[in-house]
Enzyme design. Structure first.
Site, PDB file in Angstrom:
ATOM      1  N   ASN A  99       1.093  10.735 -28.283  1.00 58.07           N
ATOM      2  CA  ASN A  99       0.498  11.286 -27.053  1.00 58.07           C
ATOM      3  C   ASN A  99      -0.497  12.402 -27.347  1.00 58.07           C
ATOM      4  OD1 ASN A  99       2.143   9.562 -25.621  1.00 58.07           O
ATOM      5  ND2 ASN A  99       3.720  11.110 -25.220  1.00 58.07           N
ATOM      6  N   THR A 137       7.751  -5.291 -18.672  1.00 61.30           N
ATOM      7  CA  THR A 137       7.303  -4.179 -19.504  1.00 61.30           C
ATOM      8  C   THR A 137       8.067  -4.109 -20.819  1.00 61.30           C
ATOM      9  OG1 THR A 137       7.350  -1.763 -19.631  1.00 61.30           O
ATOM     10  CG2 THR A 137       8.859  -2.745 -18.072  1.00 61.30           C
ATOM     11  N   ASP A 138       7.437  -3.529 -21.835  1.00 63.32           N
ATOM     12  CA  ASP A 138       8.139  -3.326 -23.114  1.00 63.32           C
ATOM     13  C   ASP A 138       9.257  -2.296 -22.980  1.00 63.32           C
ATOM     14  OD1 ASP A 138       6.593  -1.010 -22.899  1.00 63.32           O
ATOM     15  OD2 ASP A 138       5.615  -1.218 -24.845  1.00 63.32           O
ATOM     16  N   ASN A 179       1.864  -0.229 -22.995  1.00 64.21           N
ATOM     17  CA  ASN A 179       1.111   0.664 -22.089  1.00 64.21           C
ATOM     18  C   ASN A 179      -0.338   0.218 -21.908  1.00 64.21           C
ATOM     19  OD1 ASN A 179       3.408   2.363 -23.043  1.00 64.21           O
ATOM     20  ND2 ASN A 179       2.418   3.855 -21.703  1.00 64.21           N
ATOM     21  N   TYR A 201      13.593   3.465 -13.938  1.00 61.87           N
ATOM     22  CA  TYR A 201      12.479   2.495 -13.866  1.00 61.87           C
ATOM     23  C   TYR A 201      12.726   1.311 -14.800  1.00 61.87           C
ATOM     24  CZ  TYR A 201       8.080   0.301 -15.244  1.00 61.87           C
ATOM     25  OH  TYR A 201       7.117  -0.628 -15.577  1.00 61.87           O
ATOM     26  N   LEU A 258       0.837  -1.215   0.000  1.00 60.10           N
ATOM     27  CA  LEU A 258       0.000   0.000   0.000  1.00 60.10           C
ATOM     28  C   LEU A 258       0.866   1.258   0.000  1.00 60.10           C
ATOM     29  CD1 LEU A 258      -2.987  -1.008   2.347  1.00 60.10           C
ATOM     30  CD2 LEU A 258      -2.860  -1.095  -0.145  1.00 60.10           C
ATOM     31  N   THR A 283      12.471  -2.143  -4.507  1.00 66.59           N
ATOM     32  CA  THR A 283      11.246  -2.938  -4.744  1.00 66.59           C
ATOM     33  C   THR A 283      11.367  -3.789  -6.004  1.00 66.59           C
ATOM     34  OG1 THR A 283       9.755  -1.472  -3.570  1.00 66.59           O
ATOM     35  CG2 THR A 283       8.785  -2.762  -5.353  1.00 66.59           C
ATOM     36  N   LYS A 315      13.420  -2.725 -14.003  1.00 68.31           N
ATOM     37  CA  LYS A 315      12.587  -3.824 -14.499  1.00 68.31           C
ATOM     38  C   LYS A 315      13.438  -4.807 -15.325  1.00 68.31           C
ATOM     39  CE  LYS A 315       8.634  -4.254 -14.195  1.00 68.31           C
ATOM     40  NZ  LYS A 315       7.802  -4.931 -13.176  1.00 68.31           N
TER      41      LYS A 315
HETATM   42  P1  NAD Z   1       0.823   0.593  -9.917  1.00 68.19           P
HETATM   43  O1  NAD Z   1       1.871   1.581  -9.553  1.00 68.19           O
HETATM   44  O2  NAD Z   1      -0.556   1.055 -10.215  1.00 68.19           O
HETATM   45  O3  NAD Z   1       0.688  -0.489  -8.750  1.00 68.19           O
HETATM   46  C1  NAD Z   1       1.793  -1.026  -8.098  1.00 68.19           C
HETATM   47  C2  NAD Z   1       1.300  -1.716  -6.818  1.00 68.19           C
HETATM   48  O4  NAD Z   1       2.433  -2.329  -6.190  1.00 68.19           O
HETATM   49  C3  NAD Z   1       0.686  -0.761  -5.793  1.00 68.19           C
HETATM   50  O5  NAD Z   1      -0.509  -1.301  -5.274  1.00 68.19           O
HETATM   51  C4  NAD Z   1       1.752  -0.660  -4.715  1.00 68.19           C
HETATM   52  O6  NAD Z   1       1.214  -0.413  -3.420  1.00 68.19           O
HETATM   53  C5  NAD Z   1       2.392  -2.034  -4.798  1.00 68.19           C
HETATM   54  N1  NAD Z   1       3.775  -2.048  -4.291  1.00 68.19           N
HETATM   55  C6  NAD Z   1       4.757  -1.169  -4.585  1.00 68.19           C
HETATM   56  N2  NAD Z   1       5.872  -1.491  -3.897  1.00 68.19           N
HETATM   57  C7  NAD Z   1       5.582  -2.612  -3.193  1.00 68.19           C
HETATM   58  C8  NAD Z   1       6.326  -3.448  -2.308  1.00 68.19           C
HETATM   59  N3  NAD Z   1       7.615  -3.164  -1.999  1.00 68.19           N
HETATM   60  N4  NAD Z   1       5.728  -4.516  -1.761  1.00 68.19           N
HETATM   61  C9  NAD Z   1       4.421  -4.806  -2.050  1.00 68.19           C
HETATM   62  N5  NAD Z   1       3.672  -4.048  -2.849  1.00 68.19           N
HETATM   63  C10 NAD Z   1       4.244  -2.968  -3.433  1.00 68.19           C
HETATM   64  O7  NAD Z   1       1.437  -0.238 -11.123  1.00 68.19           O
HETATM   65  P2  NAD Z   1       0.710  -0.883 -12.392  1.00 68.19           P
HETATM   66  O8  NAD Z   1       0.616   0.123 -13.457  1.00 68.19           O
HETATM   67  O9  NAD Z   1      -0.472  -1.613 -11.944  1.00 68.19           O
HETATM   68  O10 NAD Z   1       1.839  -1.926 -12.841  1.00 68.19           O
HETATM   69  C11 NAD Z   1       1.870  -3.237 -12.298  1.00 68.19           C
HETATM   70  C12 NAD Z   1       3.037  -3.995 -12.896  1.00 68.19           C
HETATM   71  O11 NAD Z   1       2.894  -4.048 -14.322  1.00 68.19           O
HETATM   72  C13 NAD Z   1       4.387  -3.334 -12.644  1.00 68.19           C
HETATM   73  O12 NAD Z   1       5.315  -4.352 -12.391  1.00 68.19           O
HETATM   74  C14 NAD Z   1       4.716  -2.614 -13.952  1.00 68.19           C
HETATM   75  O13 NAD Z   1       6.096  -2.552 -14.130  1.00 68.19           O
HETATM   76  C15 NAD Z   1       4.055  -3.546 -14.949  1.00 68.19           C
HETATM   77  N6  NAD Z   1       3.600  -2.920 -16.203  1.00 68.19           N
HETATM   78  C16 NAD Z   1       2.786  -1.819 -16.175  1.00 68.19           C
HETATM   79  C17 NAD Z   1       2.291  -1.300 -17.370  1.00 68.19           C
HETATM   80  C18 NAD Z   1       1.369  -0.094 -17.389  1.00 68.19           C
HETATM   81  O14 NAD Z   1       1.069   0.421 -18.469  1.00 68.19           O
HETATM   82  N7  NAD Z   1       0.873   0.371 -16.246  1.00 68.19           N
HETATM   83  C19 NAD Z   1       2.652  -1.889 -18.592  1.00 68.19           C
HETATM   84  C20 NAD Z   1       3.509  -2.997 -18.578  1.00 68.19           C
HETATM   85  C21 NAD Z   1       3.950  -3.508 -17.380  1.00 68.19           C
HETATM   86  O1  DAU Z   2       5.186   0.739 -21.763  1.00 70.00           O
HETATM   87  C1  DAU Z   2       4.825   0.218 -20.524  1.00 70.00           C
HETATM   88  C2  DAU Z   2       4.999   1.270 -19.452  1.00 70.00           C
HETATM   89  O2  DAU Z   2       3.962   2.225 -19.642  1.00 70.00           O
HETATM   90  C3  DAU Z   2       4.967   0.699 -18.038  1.00 70.00           C
HETATM   91  O3  DAU Z   2       6.065  -0.144 -17.856  1.00 70.00           O
HETATM   92  C4  DAU Z   2       4.984   1.819 -16.998  1.00 70.00           C
HETATM   93  O4  DAU Z   2       4.827   1.285 -15.698  1.00 70.00           O
HETATM   94  C5  DAU Z   2       3.844   2.771 -17.283  1.00 70.00           C
HETATM   95  O5  DAU Z   2       3.863   3.861 -16.382  1.00 70.00           O
HETATM   96  C6  DAU Z   2       3.928   3.283 -18.721  1.00 70.00           C
HETATM   97  O6  DAU Z   2       5.101   4.116 -18.902  1.00 70.00           O
HETATM   98  P1  DAU Z   2       5.063   5.470 -19.785  1.00 70.00           P
HETATM   99  O7  DAU Z   2       6.162   6.336 -19.352  1.00 70.00           O
HETATM  100  O8  DAU Z   2       4.936   5.148 -21.220  1.00 70.00           O
HETATM  101  O9  DAU Z   2       3.615   6.044 -19.294  1.00 70.00           O
HETATM  102  P2  DAU Z   2       3.142   7.499 -18.850  1.00 70.00           P
HETATM  103  O10 DAU Z   2       1.652   7.413 -18.711  1.00 70.00           O
HETATM  104  O11 DAU Z   2       3.919   8.043 -17.720  1.00 70.00           O
HETATM  105  O12 DAU Z   2       3.464   8.375 -20.145  1.00 70.00           O
HETATM  106  C7  DAU Z   2       2.931   8.034 -21.411  1.00 70.00           C
HETATM  107  C8  DAU Z   2       3.445   9.046 -22.409  1.00 70.00           C
HETATM  108  O13 DAU Z   2       2.841  10.321 -22.123  1.00 70.00           O
HETATM  109  C9  DAU Z   2       4.938   9.274 -22.342  1.00 70.00           C
HETATM  110  O14 DAU Z   2       5.440   9.501 -23.643  1.00 70.00           O
HETATM  111  C10 DAU Z   2       5.091  10.541 -21.495  1.00 70.00           C
HETATM  112  C11 DAU Z   2       3.827  11.311 -21.837  1.00 70.00           C
HETATM  113  N1  DAU Z   2       3.293  12.190 -20.758  1.00 70.00           N
HETATM  114  C12 DAU Z   2       3.080  11.629 -19.534  1.00 70.00           C
HETATM  115  C13 DAU Z   2       2.586  12.399 -18.497  1.00 70.00           C
HETATM  116  C14 DAU Z   2       2.379  11.798 -17.132  1.00 70.00           C
HETATM  117  C15 DAU Z   2       2.980  13.503 -21.018  1.00 70.00           C
HETATM  118  O15 DAU Z   2       3.136  13.994 -22.142  1.00 70.00           O
HETATM  119  N2  DAU Z   2       2.486  14.258 -19.987  1.00 70.00           N
HETATM  120  C16 DAU Z   2       2.293  13.777 -18.730  1.00 70.00           C
HETATM  121  O16 DAU Z   2       1.863  14.543 -17.836  1.00 70.00           O
END
Ligand code: NAD
Ligand code: DAU
Length: 342
Positions: free
Chosen positions: A252, A125-126, A182, A153, A35, A100, A157
């Site tokens: 974007n 992640t990609d 994403n 980040y 959390l 983490t 990963k």
């Molecule tokens: P998020 O930030 O919404 O959620 C992360 C969760 O992990 C949170 O609930 C947080 O409390 C928990 N957490 C963080 N540190 C922790 C710890 N030390 N121990 C236990 N819990 C912990 O992330 P998300 O967007 O849901 O991404 C989930 C996974 O998917 C990540 O591993 C991310 O790298 C991967 N991923 C995300 C995306 C994307 O577009 N969001 C795409 C590809 C891969």
């Molecule tokens: O590709 C997978 C990844 O996608 C995951 O591994 C990450 O956890 C997830 O956060 C996401 O990463 P990005 O950096 O691509 O996502 P984000 O939403 O932060 O940004 C998407 C695009 O938008 C990026 O090119 C940056 C841009 N951006 C983002 C924010 C927050 C803006 O232009 N303005 C903004 O305020």
């Protein structure tokens, strides 16, 4: 069957828990989550009282706590979503990402080894592949694309992925890795592009687009990601990496314009701000392997998914208002200065 889902109070983890509880009513799901700012217990409220669901507040870096829980619950599968996930935060403060995302992964896999060589899936992640040039639309990330990271980040990963493959080769731990593009959808924390733009637009606040807004991301509706992970943990080949993505590349700026249009807000809210450091230009997944080996295809089009997502934010205002009224305010000020309402 008992499945440990780490990071299940976050965006994708919570969607995965809902999907699995609905599909497999005989499975027990144990959610482990520290959390952090990104974890939200209220998200899990609808399943909190299910007899086959348990929530445990625990840091995956807490080796003793993790071992005790493995001993008690004897899981069959571990799916690791827990991570620090926001690129911008990693640029400002990398250390917690290393802790983490790398050490936490190692501790979970050590527990898997200790308690019976348990099946382990790493949600990656990609971004581990770095980026592609905008003018080479013929190029895509395959599972054989070299790791080539840009941010703290993505480096954390990628390090975790290498560790997972090392635990497979050295200890024979039964692992798989998925590398997804994403995601967007319900319960997405409003620091990421799509939910940030929806929430700001609804509040008539400026919409901060980095640089020229020409960076390309490959968007996938979160439920399609959950379905792919379900397939991999049940039918994936041990030791393999699977890319997940649905050929939905978008700039974007085009995403932000669609959000304005759907919400009936003027594009004059869009403001171009300083670019992200080391900003990756283009992500594009080649999902051929998961399609040919496991039969996975995305089911939700972007037009459908973005409408469902926007509707979810309209219907669940309380969920995101609670978030943006708290600690988020400090983050927002540090990140965007004093971007005002108009
Ligand atoms: P998020 O930030 O919404 O959620 C992360 C969760 O992990 C949170 O609930 C947080 O409390 C928990 N957490 C963080 N540190 C922790 C710890 N030390 N121990 C236990 N819990 C912990 O992330 P998300 O967007 O849901 O991404 C989930 C996974 O998917 C990540 O591993 C991310 O790298 C991967 N991923 C995300 C995306 C994307 O577009 N969001 C795409 C590809 C891969
Ligand atoms: O590709 C997978 C990844 O996608 C995951 O591994 C990450 O956890 C997830 O956060 C996401 O990463 P990005 O950096 O691509 O996502 P984000 O939403 O932060 O940004 C998407 C695009 O938008 C990026 O090119 C940056 C841009 N951006 C983002 C924010 C927050 C803006 O232009 N303005 C903004 O305020």
């Amino acid at each position: 069957m008992t499945i440990f889902v780490t990071g299940g109070a976050g965006f994708i983890g919570s969607n995965f828990i809902f999907y699995m509880l609905k599909k497999y009513q005989s499975y027990k799901i144990v959610c482990i989550d520290k959390l952090t700012y990104a974890g939200n217990l209220s998200t899990l409220e609808p399943v909190m009282n299910y007899s086959n669901f348990r929530f445990v507040k625990l840091d995956i870096c807490d080796r003793k706590g993790v071992y005790e829980l493995f001993e008690e619950e004897q899981p069959d599968i571990v799916v690791n979503f827990a991570a620090e996930s926001h690129v911008d935060r990693s640029i400002k403060n990398p250390e917690i990402f290393l802790q983490t995302n790398i050490i936490g992964t190692a501790i979970l896999m050590d527990a898997c080894r200790k308690y019976g060589n348990i099946r382990y899936h790493q949600v990656s992640t990609d971004e581990v592949y770095g980026d592609l040039p905008l003018d080479r639309t013929d190029l895509f990330f395959t599972e054989n694309t070299p790791i080539h990271t840009s941010s703290p980040y993505s480096s954390s990963k990628a390090s975790a992925d290498l560790l997972v493959l090392a635990y497979y080769k050295t200890y024979g731990l039964p692992v798989t890795i998925s590398r997804c593009s994403n995601n967007y959808g319900p319960y997405h924390f409003p620091e990421k592009l799509i939910p940030l733009m929806i929430v700001n637009a609804l509040n008539n606040k400026l919409l901060p687009v980095y640089g020229e807004g020409i960076n390309v991301r490959d968007w996938l509706y979160v439920e399609d990601h959950c379905k792919a992970i379900d397939l991999i943990i049940h039918s994936g080949i041990i030791g393999e990496v699977y890319n997940i993505g649905g050929h939905n590349e978008m700039k974007n700026i085009d995403i932000v314009k669609i959000i304005c249009k759907e919400l009936g807000k003027p594009e004059s809210l869009i403001t171009f701000v300083e670019d992200r450091r080391g900003h990756d230009m283009r992500y594009a997944i080649d999902p051929t392997k998961i399609y040919t080996e496991l039969g996975w295809l995305p089911e939700t089009t972007f037009a459908e998914g973005i409408r469902k997502t926007i509707q979810w934010y309209l219907d669940n205002q309380e969920w995101w208002e609670d978030i943006i009224s708290g600690e988020y305010q400090n983050y927002y000020k540090k990140m965007y200065g004093n971007l005002e309402e108009v």
